[in-house]
Design an enzyme around this catalytic site. Structure first.
Site, PDB file in Angstrom:
ATOM      1  N   ASP A  30       0.874  -1.166   0.000  1.00  7.96           N
ATOM      2  CA  ASP A  30       0.000   0.000   0.000  1.00  7.96           C
ATOM      3  C   ASP A  30       0.918   1.224   0.000  1.00  7.96           C
ATOM      4  O   ASP A  30       2.117   1.143   0.294  1.00  7.96           O
ATOM      5  CB  ASP A  30      -0.972  -0.001   1.193  1.00  7.96           C
TER       6      ASP A  30
HETATM    7  C1  NOJ Z   1      -4.071   3.927  -0.002  1.00  7.91           C
HETATM    8  C2  NOJ Z   1      -5.263   3.047   0.166  1.00  7.91           C
HETATM    9  O1  NOJ Z   1      -5.199   2.405   1.418  1.00  7.91           O
HETATM   10  C3  NOJ Z   1      -5.401   1.980  -0.906  1.00  7.91           C
HETATM   11  O2  NOJ Z   1      -6.649   1.361  -0.756  1.00  7.91           O
HETATM   12  C4  NOJ Z   1      -5.240   2.576  -2.269  1.00  7.91           C
HETATM   13  O3  NOJ Z   1      -5.367   1.572  -3.238  1.00  7.91           O
HETATM   14  C5  NOJ Z   1      -3.890   3.261  -2.358  1.00  7.91           C
HETATM   15  N1  NOJ Z   1      -3.823   4.312  -1.359  1.00  7.91           N
HETATM   16  C6  NOJ Z   1      -3.615   3.836  -3.732  1.00  7.91           C
HETATM   17  O4  NOJ Z   1      -4.397   4.950  -3.963  1.00  7.91           O
END
Ligand code: NOJ
Length: 717
Positions: A263
């Site tokens: 993430d």
């Molecule tokens: C953080 C989020 O937790 C995740 O769900 C997302 O896919 C990513 N950012 C990318 O935007």
């Protein structure tokens, strides 16, 4: 699809492995990096502070969209990347792209995997028009705590439903739309203490395996190409640095063949957790644990060469990661045809897509209460005054929900416009009352305007900004001004139909006896107004079943149906045995998991079980008759719950093991029947073996998880 038993994927892996053999270490590490760039940063002249060039130093891009833009990056990439390997772009295409679908929590309330598959397919297809090759969806976290804002992105609190939806979504994105899917957030991200986003948890392996892993397993079995490592820690180890989670369990137990992406910055954040002492240590721990691709930042390019030279990371591990990433690129076709095109990819917001969105939305609504006022059949309301009020009634942005990627609020069908069309012979008296922008609210004036109406449709809710990432709350009430306004509406003596749009279950307790009906519409997306009118007019009889329990009060969170018993008796409360309780609130939720009314009524009778014993390797069949006893045709989802009475670890009070959704005409009956096998009873036990333990099981087929219906018993020998 992205599993080694698929010959096409096996071939892609073979081609990838051949290429890896020819690549330098530097070239390989480039493939492990994802950048978020713009036209200024992604060109050969752009050099970062530490003298490194960004262009050509990544294998994937984050949130880059648009054919021209991407092809420009692609050209730069082919020129600058060692071995001229094409890049791909990944985006959060969660519930729709240009056509916004209902939020995933809403979609799960349909209990229809086909709806989820269709919505994912449309989202994926629309995204490919902009050159997107990869979505960071579906989110398959089990959502038990409504304080956590990301319940909106989930398929609810139950592993059985979430598993079905995970599979459907993966297939929609990958098989129907041709983009990579990503199961996230691996793992136990939703178990955050206090419902606070990013918070960690302490969790037994049994809870992890029995509750949180099944939807990931289902998505992996459906061939998900990628998995995202989560921000949170479990038992003191952040998931993005956990070899146990990312390698031993994900690959060893769940059999995942694709690649893992972190993430956003979560490997770097291992330092903030106090789990890595510096950047290099974070890379050692994150990459070493199994994070193939680093979402954001130059850390892998910067530190992996030294870590390999020092023998701390093996080049074989890097080869394996790159092989998986390149295999995905071969599968997408980008290795053979690197430039993106929108040709043949279909359009945006087509009639067909809108119809899918409308159908999904109307089927996702949950009718919580109805004293008989609904449906408001247009012919019966001709010549009458229908009041329409509340912030959601003429609002096209919030109803699109928290992850509406390429949203266009101007294209949303507003409730107000749709009602004016649906009730041509009634007078629609519209006044906002309260607005999300408080300075536009006019509650007193609105009450005056509405006082002569024959019915008032009050469209309230939480703004989409209040759900999704980093939107944890301690109070799940409607906004205070809406509550005050509702009190005013109730005092007019006109029946109030309350519509609630929200990304989570809000507290409905005080409205149950005051509103004539409560229809929960979640965040329904682009076709909001049409879907609402389909249901209000009775053109469609609502059949959604909530996949997340509604608490009586915020302090009751987390409240979920498959909880455990305590040892202490629940004294003084009828029908409750050994459940923990509060002294100021009922034991169970206001509306239990699986609950949802219809304009008609259903009766459950003649429950039977084929045998009171199940032999090892055998089965039992549980059945009952469901009859439509009301005056409208309608759909019902009959649910099978099973309780494992005694186990080597304590077992949930009940677990959903199946459901059957069907449509019945008034007076019509349907014999529902489920066959249970040993496999349906298996769980990870005290010794972490996946087995069905001998003993008694109690089952019931019910309209929801809280319904009191006839229980049937059998013994597994
Ligand atoms: C953080 C989020 O937790 C995740 O769900 C997302 O896919 C990513 N950012 C990318 O935007």
């Amino acid at each position: 699809m992205y599993t080694l038993d698929n010959p096409k994927y096996k071939e892609a892996r073979r081609r990838a492995a051949d290429l890896v053999k020819k690549m330098s270490l530097k070239s390989k590490i480039v493939q492990l990096t994802m950048f978020m760039v713009d036209e200024n940063t992604y060109n050969p002249e752009h050099v970062e502070e530490d003298g490194e060039m960004l262009a050509g130093r990544c294998g994937t891009l984050l949130a880059a969209t648009g054919i021209d833009r991407l092809n420009k990056y692609q050209k730069t990439s082919l020129e600058c990347t060692p071995d001229s390997i094409p890049l791909i772009s990944g985006c959060d295409v969660i519930h729709g792209y240009a056509t916004t679908m209902p939020i995933p929590l809403a979609l799960s309330c349909t209990l229809e995997p086909k709806i989820v598959r269709d919505c994912s397919a449309v989202a994926g297809k629309e995204a490919t028009v902009e050159g997107v090759s990869w979505t960071f969806a579906p989110m398959v976290d089990i959502a038990r705590d409504a304080r956590w804002g990301r319940v909106a992105e989930s398929f609810g609190e139950d592993k059985y439903v979430a598993s079905k939806m995970a599979e459907a979504s993966v297939r929609g994105f990958q098989e129907d739309a041709g983009i990579l899917s990503c199961l996230k957030h691996y793992v136990a991200y939703s178990a955050c203490e206090g419902g606070r986003d990013y918070n960690g948890c302490e969790m037994s392996d049994q809870t992890l395996f029995n509750t949180f892993l099944p939807p990931f397993k289902a998505g992996i079995d459906a061939g998900a190409a990628t998995v995202m490592s989560s921000f949170n820690e479990i038992n003191g180890v952040p998931c993005s640095g956990s070899r146990k989670m990312l390698t031993d369990i994900l690959r060893g137990v769940l059999g995942f063949d694709g690649f893992v992406v972190s993430d956003y910055d979560s490997v770097n954040e291992l330092q903030n957790h106090g789990y890595a002492k510096d950047e290099k240590d974070a890379v050692l721990k994150g990459y070493g644990a199994g994070v193939d691709v680093l979402m954001l930042g130059n850390l892998y390019n910067r530190h992996l060469p030294a870590l390999v030279a020092e023998g701390k990371i093996s080049e074989e591990q890097i080869d394996a990661s790159v092989e998986r990433i390149l295999a995905a690129k071969y599968m997408l076709g980008v290795m053979d045809e690197p430039f993106f095109t929108s040709e043949g990819k279909g359009g945006w917001l087509t009639e067909e897509y809108r119809e899918i969105a409308r159908n999904a939305a109307k089927r996702s609504f949950v009718l919580l209460e109805n004293d008989g006022i609904l449906p408001l059949i247009p012919s019966e309301w001709a010549g009458k005054k229908i009041g329409l009020t509340g912030p959601v009634s003429n609002e096209g942005d919030s109803v699109l929900g928290c992850w509406a990627s390429a949203k266009n609020p101007a294209k949303t069908v507003l409730i107000k416009d749709a009602m004016e069309k649906a009730y041509p012979d009634s007078e629609i008296v519209f006044t906002n009352g309260v607005c999300f922008k408080r300075e536009h609210s006019n509650p007193e004036e609105s009450l005056e305007i509405l006082k002569d109406c024959d019915v008032i449709v009050a469209c309230m809710g939480e703004h989409a900004r209040e759900s999704g990432e980093a939107t944890s709350k301690t109070c799940l009430d409607l906004p205070r001004d809406q509550i005050e306004y509702l009190k005013g509406l109730f005092s007019l003596g006109v029946p109030v139909v309350l519509l609630v749009s929200a990304g989570r279950p809000l507290i409905m307790t005080d409205f149950v006896n005051r509103a004539a009906a409560i229809l929960y519409i979640w965040d329904p997306g682009t076709e909001c107004g049409n879907a609402v009118c389909d249901v209000l007019t009775g053109d469609y009889n609502p059949a959604g079943k909530t996949t997340i329990s509604f608490p009586h009060r915020s302090g009751q969170c987390p409240v979920y149906y498959d909880h455990k018993m305590t040892g202490r008796p629940t004294i003084g409360i009828p029908n409750r045995t050994f459940e923990s309780k509060y002294i100021d609130c009922p034991v169970g939720p206001l509306y239990p998991f699986g609950y949802g009314k219809s304009y008609t009524t259903f009766e459950y009778t003649d429950a039977e079980i084929s045998s009171d014993t199940m032999e090892r390797g055998g089965s039992v069949t549980v059945s009952c008759t469901v009859t439509n006893t009301g005056k409208y045709a309608g759909e019902e989802a009959a649910q099978l719950y099973v309780r494992d009475v005694v186990g080597s670890i304590t077992r949930p009070v009940c677990e959903l093991k199946g459901y059957d959704k069907f449509c019945l005409e008034p007076g019509e009956s349907h014999r529902v029947s489920f066959t249970l096998t040993e496999d349906d009873l298996a769980f990870w036990n005290a010794d972490m073996e996946y087995v069905a333990e001998s003993g008694d099981f109690i089952c019931r087929i019910a309209p929801d998880s809280g319904a009191e219906v006839k229980k049937l018993k059998f013994t597994l020998e």
